[in-house]
Design a protein around this motif. Sequence first.
Motif, PDB file in Angstrom:
ATOM      1  N   PHE A 256      32.890  39.834  42.119  1.00 46.47           N
ATOM      2  CA  PHE A 256      34.141  39.128  41.866  1.00 46.47           C
ATOM      3  C   PHE A 256      33.873  37.639  41.695  1.00 46.47           C
TER       4      PHE A 256
ATOM      5  N   ASP B 170      27.810  33.506  40.564  1.00 45.86           N
ATOM      6  CA  ASP B 170      28.595  34.699  40.243  1.00 45.86           C
ATOM      7  C   ASP B 170      28.282  35.199  38.831  1.00 45.86           C
TER       8      ASP B 170
ATOM      9  N   ARG C 190      26.443  38.804  37.945  1.00 42.12           N
ATOM     10  CA  ARG C 190      27.018  39.812  37.039  1.00 42.12           C
ATOM     11  C   ARG C 190      25.999  40.235  35.990  1.00 42.12           C
TER      12      ARG C 190
ATOM     13  N   GLN D 140      42.055  42.418  44.825  1.00 45.30           N
ATOM     14  CA  GLN D 140      40.801  42.637  45.557  1.00 45.30           C
ATOM     15  C   GLN D 140      40.173  41.309  45.949  1.00 45.30           C
ATOM     16  N   SER D 141      40.164  40.357  45.026  1.00 47.10           N
ATOM     17  CA  SER D 141      39.625  39.033  45.353  1.00 47.10           C
ATOM     18  C   SER D 141      40.453  38.354  46.427  1.00 47.10           C
TER      19      SER D 141
ATOM     20  N   SER E  34      42.638  38.689  41.095  1.00 46.85           N
ATOM     21  CA  SER E  34      42.951  40.092  41.392  1.00 46.85           C
ATOM     22  C   SER E  34      43.328  40.243  42.863  1.00 46.85           C
TER      23      SER E  34
END
Length: 197
Positions: free
Chosen positions: A69, A54, A58, A95-96, A93
């Motif tokens: 994420f 991850d 990024r 969204q996660s 979050s």
Amino acid sequence: MDGYRRGWVAVALEDGRFASASVFRDFAEVCAALPGAERIAVDIPIGAGPREADDEARAFVGPRWPSVFPTPPGDIVALDDYSEAVRRHPSLSRQSFALFRKIREVGECVDGRVIEVHPEVSFRALKGAYLEEPKSTWNGFMERRALLSAAGIELPDALPAGLPLPDVLDAAVAAWSATRHARGEAQRLGPGPSIWY
């Protein structure tokens, strides 16, 4: 494969060219419906966080970094209650959290054909440079469609009704990464679990 609100969008390639686009309710249905697929590339974390993949993803996508994420630990992903998940993992979050069910679906159905990808990582690799605009904008959508076309993946003007546009793009570039993986050409981010492109 790319997840969306109602299930999964699949784009299949044959000899590197667009063959079909379809939707599935759950990931087990995907695996059962595609017994002849050499690879199934899915835009969902495979393996618990925190993960080096991850962080590397990024950095790799540059300006598009918010689209990656961080993957929570496995005991957090197992939770169905958002307030409990946030209590135990305060930086989580919404969204996660919304991805948890799909993460579990894929985890129950992983076989030797299934690899993890991230569409923005794959598009960044396909372009050989950063993408500045999100796929939700006209310029971002058209740039990604043009990149796929240049790679020999011509998305037809007409597709089955109800297919969400950004998810078709993401599933198509996932299929590009799956083809590269099947040919032994793919590269990876993270020592494992890895994000392939």
